[in-house]
Design an enzyme around this catalytic site. Structure first.
Site, PDB file in Angstrom:
ATOM      1  N   TYR A  75      -1.276 -19.994  -8.140  1.00  0.00           N
ATOM      2  CA  TYR A  75      -2.099 -20.553  -7.267  1.00  0.00           C
ATOM      3  C   TYR A  75      -3.591 -20.784  -7.176  1.00  0.00           C
ATOM      4  O   TYR A  75      -4.016 -21.462  -5.918  1.00  0.00           O
ATOM      5  CB  TYR A  75      -1.374 -20.109  -6.146  1.00  0.00           C
ATOM      6  CG  TYR A  75      -1.414 -19.049  -5.318  1.00  0.00           C
ATOM      7  CD1 TYR A  75      -2.907 -18.558  -5.791  1.00  0.00           C
ATOM      8  CD2 TYR A  75      -0.495 -17.548  -5.681  1.00  0.00           C
ATOM      9  CE1 TYR A  75      -3.073 -17.357  -5.457  1.00  0.00           C
ATOM     10  CE2 TYR A  75      -0.646 -16.174  -5.677  1.00  0.00           C
ATOM     11  CZ  TYR A  75      -1.868 -16.157  -5.840  1.00  0.00           C
ATOM     12  OH  TYR A  75      -2.478 -14.425  -5.590  1.00  0.00           O
ATOM     13  N   ASP A  85       4.826 -11.757  -2.064  1.00  0.00           N
ATOM     14  CA  ASP A  85       3.817 -10.199  -2.590  1.00  0.00           C
ATOM     15  C   ASP A  85       4.622  -9.614  -3.364  1.00  0.00           C
ATOM     16  O   ASP A  85       5.351  -9.362  -4.039  1.00  0.00           O
ATOM     17  CB  ASP A  85       5.796  -9.655  -1.555  1.00  0.00           C
ATOM     18  CG  ASP A  85       4.866  -8.624  -0.416  1.00  0.00           C
ATOM     19  OD1 ASP A  85       4.354  -7.796  -0.803  1.00  0.00           O
ATOM     20  OD2 ASP A  85       5.565  -8.000   0.330  1.00  0.00           O
ATOM     21  N   LYS A 107       3.344 -16.762   0.852  1.00  0.00           N
ATOM     22  CA  LYS A 107       2.404 -15.910   0.585  1.00  0.00           C
ATOM     23  C   LYS A 107       3.440 -14.461  -0.362  1.00  0.00           C
ATOM     24  O   LYS A 107       4.173 -13.897   0.427  1.00  0.00           O
ATOM     25  CB  LYS A 107       1.957 -14.540   1.868  1.00  0.00           C
ATOM     26  CG  LYS A 107       0.691 -13.799   1.118  1.00  0.00           C
ATOM     27  CD  LYS A 107       0.298 -13.113   2.330  1.00  0.00           C
ATOM     28  CE  LYS A 107      -1.144 -12.005   1.811  1.00  0.00           C
ATOM     29  NZ  LYS A 107      -0.780 -10.909   1.431  1.00  0.00           N
ATOM     30  N   CYS A 130      21.991  24.176   6.284  1.00  0.00           N
ATOM     31  CA  CYS A 130      22.542  24.841   5.027  1.00  0.00           C
ATOM     32  C   CYS A 130      23.215  26.106   5.191  1.00  0.00           C
ATOM     33  O   CYS A 130      23.640  26.402   6.251  1.00  0.00           O
ATOM     34  CB  CYS A 130      21.304  25.162   3.839  1.00  0.00           C
ATOM     35  SG  CYS A 130      20.049  26.762   4.568  1.00  0.00           S
ATOM     36  N   TYR A 190       0.258   3.318   7.793  1.00  0.00           N
ATOM     37  CA  TYR A 190      -1.463   3.025   6.684  1.00  0.00           C
ATOM     38  C   TYR A 190      -2.181   3.098   7.353  1.00  0.00           C
ATOM     39  O   TYR A 190      -3.314   3.663   7.437  1.00  0.00           O
ATOM     40  CB  TYR A 190      -0.672   2.910   5.857  1.00  0.00           C
ATOM     41  CG  TYR A 190      -2.337   3.345   4.298  1.00  0.00           C
ATOM     42  CD1 TYR A 190      -1.895   4.181   3.717  1.00  0.00           C
ATOM     43  CD2 TYR A 190      -2.398   1.942   4.402  1.00  0.00           C
ATOM     44  CE1 TYR A 190      -2.739   4.205   2.972  1.00  0.00           C
ATOM     45  CE2 TYR A 190      -3.412   2.404   3.370  1.00  0.00           C
ATOM     46  CZ  TYR A 190      -4.562   3.528   2.682  1.00  0.00           C
ATOM     47  OH  TYR A 190      -5.174   3.357   1.710  1.00  0.00           O
ATOM     48  N   ASP A 191      -2.151   1.595   7.930  1.00  0.00           N
ATOM     49  CA  ASP A 191      -3.635   1.305   8.050  1.00  0.00           C
ATOM     50  C   ASP A 191      -3.911   2.046   9.421  1.00  0.00           C
ATOM     51  O   ASP A 191      -4.919   2.051   9.783  1.00  0.00           O
ATOM     52  CB  ASP A 191      -3.169  -0.783   8.930  1.00  0.00           C
ATOM     53  CG  ASP A 191      -3.040  -1.408   7.673  1.00  0.00           C
ATOM     54  OD1 ASP A 191      -3.602  -0.715   6.950  1.00  0.00           O
ATOM     55  OD2 ASP A 191      -2.676  -3.020   7.721  1.00  0.00           O
ATOM     56  N   CYS A 200      19.312  25.986   9.886  1.00  0.00           N
ATOM     57  CA  CYS A 200      19.494  24.217   8.739  1.00  0.00           C
ATOM     58  C   CYS A 200      20.248  24.531   8.431  1.00  0.00           C
ATOM     59  O   CYS A 200      21.568  25.523   8.906  1.00  0.00           O
ATOM     60  CB  CYS A 200      18.665  25.497   7.214  1.00  0.00           C
ATOM     61  SG  CYS A 200      18.427  24.265   6.209  1.00  0.00           S
ATOM     62  N   CYS A 221      12.912  24.533   7.620  1.00  0.00           N
ATOM     63  CA  CYS A 221      13.412  25.723   6.981  1.00  0.00           C
ATOM     64  C   CYS A 221      13.085  26.048   6.917  1.00  0.00           C
ATOM     65  O   CYS A 221      12.382  26.081   5.968  1.00  0.00           O
ATOM     66  CB  CYS A 221      14.892  25.185   6.010  1.00  0.00           C
ATOM     67  SG  CYS A 221      15.799  26.340   5.197  1.00  0.00           S
ATOM     68  N   LYS A 269       0.851 -13.823   8.928  1.00  0.00           N
ATOM     69  CA  LYS A 269       1.861 -13.196   8.645  1.00  0.00           C
ATOM     70  C   LYS A 269       2.973 -13.416   9.298  1.00  0.00           C
ATOM     71  O   LYS A 269       3.064 -13.795  10.591  1.00  0.00           O
ATOM     72  CB  LYS A 269       1.351 -11.676   8.629  1.00  0.00           C
ATOM     73  CG  LYS A 269       0.214 -11.142   8.159  1.00  0.00           C
ATOM     74  CD  LYS A 269      -0.125 -10.872   6.371  1.00  0.00           C
ATOM     75  CE  LYS A 269       0.556 -10.114   5.686  1.00  0.00           C
ATOM     76  NZ  LYS A 269      -0.092  -8.873   5.324  1.00  0.00           N
ATOM     77  N   CYS A 288      17.020  28.162   0.258  1.00  0.00           N
ATOM     78  CA  CYS A 288      18.145  26.780   0.962  1.00  0.00           C
ATOM     79  C   CYS A 288      18.761  26.147  -0.174  1.00  0.00           C
ATOM     80  O   CYS A 288      17.872  25.423  -0.811  1.00  0.00           O
ATOM     81  CB  CYS A 288      16.965  26.535   1.370  1.00  0.00           C
ATOM     82  SG  CYS A 288      17.685  24.800   2.765  1.00  0.00           S
ATOM     83  N   GLU A 340       1.454 -22.701   2.157  1.00  0.00           N
ATOM     84  CA  GLU A 340       2.498 -22.473   1.024  1.00  0.00           C
ATOM     85  C   GLU A 340       2.027 -20.675   1.265  1.00  0.00           C
ATOM     86  O   GLU A 340       2.055 -19.987   1.910  1.00  0.00           O
ATOM     87  CB  GLU A 340       1.646 -22.349   0.008  1.00  0.00           C
ATOM     88  CG  GLU A 340       0.275 -21.247  -0.474  1.00  0.00           C
ATOM     89  CD  GLU A 340      -0.802 -21.612  -1.873  1.00  0.00           C
ATOM     90  OE1 GLU A 340      -0.706 -21.134  -2.392  1.00  0.00           O
ATOM     91  OE2 GLU A 340      -1.608 -22.225  -0.636  1.00  0.00           O
TER      92      GLU A 340
HETATM   93  S1  IVH Z   1      -4.997 -17.257  -2.221  1.00  0.00           S
HETATM   94  C1  IVH Z   1      -9.435 -15.907  -1.830  1.00  0.00           C
HETATM   95  N1  IVH Z   1      -2.459 -17.488  -2.160  1.00  0.00           N
HETATM   96  O1  IVH Z   1      -2.718 -12.452  -1.125  1.00  0.00           O
HETATM   97  C2  IVH Z   1      -8.236 -15.054  -1.821  1.00  0.00           C
HETATM   98  N2  IVH Z   1      -3.358 -15.083  -2.277  1.00  0.00           N
HETATM   99  O2  IVH Z   1      -4.661 -10.950   0.861  1.00  0.00           O
HETATM  100  C3  IVH Z   1      -7.145 -16.328  -3.581  1.00  0.00           C
HETATM  101  N3  IVH Z   1      -1.329 -13.918  -2.386  1.00  0.00           N
HETATM  102  O3  IVH Z   1      -5.468 -10.472  -3.325  1.00  0.00           O
HETATM  103  C4  IVH Z   1      -6.252 -16.229  -2.894  1.00  0.00           C
HETATM  104  N4  IVH Z   1       0.476 -15.337  -2.071  1.00  0.00           N
HETATM  105  O4  IVH Z   1      -2.562 -11.824  -3.384  1.00  0.00           O
HETATM  106  C5  IVH Z   1      -3.502 -17.184  -2.341  1.00  0.00           C
HETATM  107  N5  IVH Z   1      -0.757 -18.441  -1.778  1.00  0.00           N
HETATM  108  C6  IVH Z   1      -1.491 -17.040  -2.286  1.00  0.00           C
HETATM  109  C7  IVH Z   1      -0.658 -16.218  -2.322  1.00  0.00           C
HETATM  110  C8  IVH Z   1      -1.652 -15.233  -2.420  1.00  0.00           C
HETATM  111  C9  IVH Z   1       0.230 -13.788  -2.166  1.00  0.00           C
HETATM  112  C10 IVH Z   1      -2.042 -12.721  -1.757  1.00  0.00           C
HETATM  113  C11 IVH Z   1      -2.813 -12.256  -3.192  1.00  0.00           C
HETATM  114  C12 IVH Z   1      -4.336 -12.037  -2.519  1.00  0.00           C
HETATM  115  C13 IVH Z   1      -3.475 -11.677  -0.864  1.00  0.00           C
HETATM  116  C14 IVH Z   1      -5.103 -11.750  -0.720  1.00  0.00           C
END
Ligand code: IVH
Length: 706
Positions: A239, A132, A130, A423, A49-50, A421, A445, A327, A451, A128
């Site tokens: 957080y 998802d 990150k 099919c 996507y990027d 195909c 196809c 990351k 089909c 800490e």
């Molecule tokens: S700090 C000033 N801590 O990452 C930014 N973000 O790419 C404050 N995220 O929108 C965010 N874990 O949804 C922070 N331990 C963590 C996180 C975290 C996930 C996400 C958050 C943010 C995105 C930024």
């Protein structure tokens, strides 16, 4: 990451090719945005996507004059869904800069010291996971949770308070001693176990399957009915914070400890680190634990611990200088390619799928991977029996990135992409041309509705949530009926004759496995309810190529009735130039869409199928709201330029169109009104030169009726 066919170098594009490519990219990116944000079901990886966005930007940089009004580079982050109220964040919700290599982490620590003019070793950091999930702002006033908003575009989010109130891990009330006003920020997420259980339930109910826990969390939170959210297990880690009348601590670590004291769940893997080495050591530890953690993470966040230093460091554009996300690399594993199957989608596109000896990639068992298209197989020279490297980037469909060419490789048979195909019709497969006439990568196809693969996919689309949305008739049931010999459903109209046929068949359906008297009764009621349907949904449900929801809505709005649209479509199919010009004049409808409509309505199979379906719509195909003709802006051409702060571009545009105006991307003598927000540039200048009326966003809102 591997790409199907490397697209032509930006430098080599002619102006004409560039324009076509920008149009294609705008449509493709918008479609991916829609899948991601509206359907919570992305079909490409973040990296791919990027890459699309970067390509769009590179072409725009080379041909600034070709930049489109709907350019993806004008849109950042998630568009705000129209159905939720908006909440303006008092303190914007920012994003994080990314680091991909350990050297980037070292550079981050050095940069922080340099910026502050402090000697190495004087700043403390935290590290800490990150998470998802989705970031959330929870506002507490006098200790009570008063609102909850998503990040949205960072400035304005969606008001999801009612839904957040159903999340057990989020306290509704803070203990005495908490600040009078505080925005607590953190991540709403779904655990891997809850995600798996949810998908099993969805599957059993014939409902949509979520691609990953993040999308499941987003889909569960962005429900208009909070009872649905309540039925989904969501969790929350606190957080960060936004506005606060006072702060309970002067360090990042201390703040999170205070949150824990207020009964928030905080992440146990957060530590304090003295230097880059310690940060990287913690990164490695978390990476090693990743597969066994109960929730998905995609990196480790490093932050400066002292809040006073955070303030001094400040921000660069949308990210803080005092934090960075390190990351994880895409996850890979090695396994054996056992077979290459060809799948046929709704539009007849043939996609090769690699069947793999099952392997765990980053904690997920993978048995299939996409091979994209014929060129990709050739590029990899993938042969059955080869050892291959599979990659799972973040979430979506795993892919094969490399084939190990061992000694036996040459003795294996090269894969020959089918020319017909799979099919039963064995219809020829055509390689699709690109917008510029070159050879594209998609093989299709030519059997269309004849089909069986395409038929079944068409039927699944037909009953999908945004189309006919018939309760109790999901993908699983479509597959069942498609193959059933007593009560087959082979085309949309068959759905509506199911009840009659079942009665004639002495009501056998209730005795079949997976059904029962009650569920059959419910199914027939749900089907009957759909004998009346809105025109835009109806057009979308037909599954005409390149006619997505938005296009269907434009068509419905422009033609107003099924009869008018049907006549126009038949005329376009019969190469009636006037009808074609008329369709071309509809906003956002261009050559590609018209060609697709023409092709669909030129196909005799389709005509019969549509006719049989229309005959079943006994409640009528609800006429769409026609654009107004009695408003001050009816028939006028409006240009929006600069940034809008209260409305999204899409909303402003939709408002204008509802009021009967036409929205254009460029200012010309034909423009009647320009709505200019802050940052408006050349379009505003041109409007002034031409003496066109210019108003600001507030004036527009007043004009559009508030
Ligand atoms: S700090 C000033 N801590 O990452 C930014 N973000 O790419 C404050 N995220 O929108 C965010 N874990 O949804 C922070 N331990 C963590 C996180 C975290 C996930 C996400 C958050 C943010 C995105 C930024």
């Amino acid at each position: 990451m591997s790409k199907p066919t490397p697209p032509a170098a930006v430098d080599a594009l002619t102006e004409l090719e560039a324009a076509a490519e920008l149009a294609r990219l705008a449509a493709e990116i918008a479609e991916h945005d829609r899948r991601y944000h509206d359907e919570d079901a992305p079909t490409i990886s973040d990296a791919d996507y990027d890459a699309l966005r970067r390509r769009n930007e590179a072409i725009e940089a080379r041909f600034p004059g070709l930049k489109r009004a709907d350019s993806p580079s004008e849109r950042v982050g998630a568009p705000i869904a129209a159905r939720f109220d908006k909440i303006q964040h008092v303190v914007p919700m920012l994003s994080l800069d990314n680091a991909f290599a350990e050297a980037d982490a070292v550079e981050f620590v050095a940069r922080v010291h340099r910026f502050l003019g402090l000697l190495p070793g004087s700043v403390t950091f935290t590290a800490e996971p990150k998470i998802d999930g989705l970031s959330m702002n929870l506002r507490y006033v006098e200790g009570r949770l008063t609102s909850a908003a998503t990040r949205g575009d960072g400035t304005t989010g969606e008001n999801v308070t009612n839904n957040v109130l159903t999340i057990k891990e989020i306290p509704r009330q803070l203990p005495p001693g908490a600040p009078g006003v505080i925005d607590i920020r953190g991540e709403v997420y779904m655990t891997k176990a809850d995600f798996k259980a949810l998908n099993e339930r969805q599957q059993a109910a014939g409902e949509k399957i979520f691609a990953n826990p993040r999308n499941a969390a987003a889909g569960s939170l962005r429900q208009l009915d909070s009872r649905v959210t309540a039925s989904r297990a969501l969790s929350f880690f606190a957080y960060a914070w936004g506005e606060a009348s006072e702060l309970p601590a002067d360090t990042q670590f201390g703040m999170v400890e205070a949150f824990r004291g207020w009964n928030f769940v905080t992440n146990p893997l957060m530590v304090r680190c003295a230097d880059a080495e310690a940060l990287i050591a913690h990164y490695r530890l978390i990476e090693a634990m990743r597969a066994n953690l109960p929730y998905d993470i995609d990196g480790v966040v490093y932050k400066v611990d002292q809040l006073e230093l955070q303030t001094r460091l400040g921000f660069i554009s949308r990210s803080p200088r005092w934090a960075i996300a390190h990351k994880f690399p895409a996850e890979q594993a090695t396994t054996t390619l056992e077979a290459i199957d060809i799948q046929v989608g709704r539009t007849g596109a043939l996609t090769p799928v690699a069947r793999l000896k099952s392997v765990t990639v980053g904690g997920v068992v993978v048995t299939n991977a996409t091979l994209h298209n014929a060129d990709e197989i050739r590029r990899l020279d993938a042969r059955v029996g080869d050892t291959v490297t599979v990659q799972r980037a973040g979430d979506v469909i795993p892919q094969i990135v490399e084939v190990k060419k061992d000694e036996a490789h040459d003795t294996r048979e090269a894969f020959v992409f089918p020319h017909v195909c799979p099919c039963e019709l064995k219809t020829p497969v055509n390689r699709e041309a690109t917008a510029t006439g070159g050879e594209g990568v998609i093989s299709r196809c030519s059997g269309e509705f004849a089909c069986p693969y395409q038929r079944i996919e068409h039927l699944k689309h037909f009953v999908s949530r945004r189309a006919f949305d018939i309760e109790g008739l999901g993908e699983k049931q479509i597959e069942f009926f498609f193959n059933d010999t007593d009560l087959p459903i082979r085309e949309p109209g068959d759905i509506f004759t199911l009840g009659q046929r079942d009665a004639a068949n002495l009501k056998k359906l209730k005795d079949k496995e997976g059904f029962g008297a009650t569920s059959v009764k419910k199914l027939y009621t749900a089907i009957d309810e759909r004998r009346t349907i809105a025109l835009d949904r109806f057009i979308y449900a037909l599954g005409i190529r390149n006619v997505g929801e938005t296009t269907a809505r434009q068509l419905a709005r422009a033609y107003g009735s099924w009869k008018a649209f049907h006549q126009a479509a038949l005329a376009v199919a019969a190469i009636d130039i006037a009808a074609r010009n008329e369709m071309d004049a509809i906003d956002q409808i261009g050559e590609t869409v018209i060609d697709s409509i023409a092709a669909y309505f030129a196909e005799s199979h389709n005509l019969v199928i549509v006719e049989r379906l229309v005959a079943e719509m006994t409640g009528g195909i609800a006429e769409a709201e026609k654009p107004k003709t009695d408003t001050v802006v009816a028939g006028k051409t409006i240009v929006f330029t600069g940034s809008l702060e209260k409305l999204t571009r899409d909303e402003a545009k939709a408002q204008a169109e509802r009021l009967g105006a036409k929205v254009s991307g460029s200012v010309s003598a034909k423009t009647n009104l320009v709505v200019a927000g802050p940052g408006a540039g050349s379009k505003l200048t041109k409007a002034q030169e031409l003496g066109i009326e210019v108003i600001d966003e507030d004036a527009w809102i007043a004009l559009a009726g508030g």
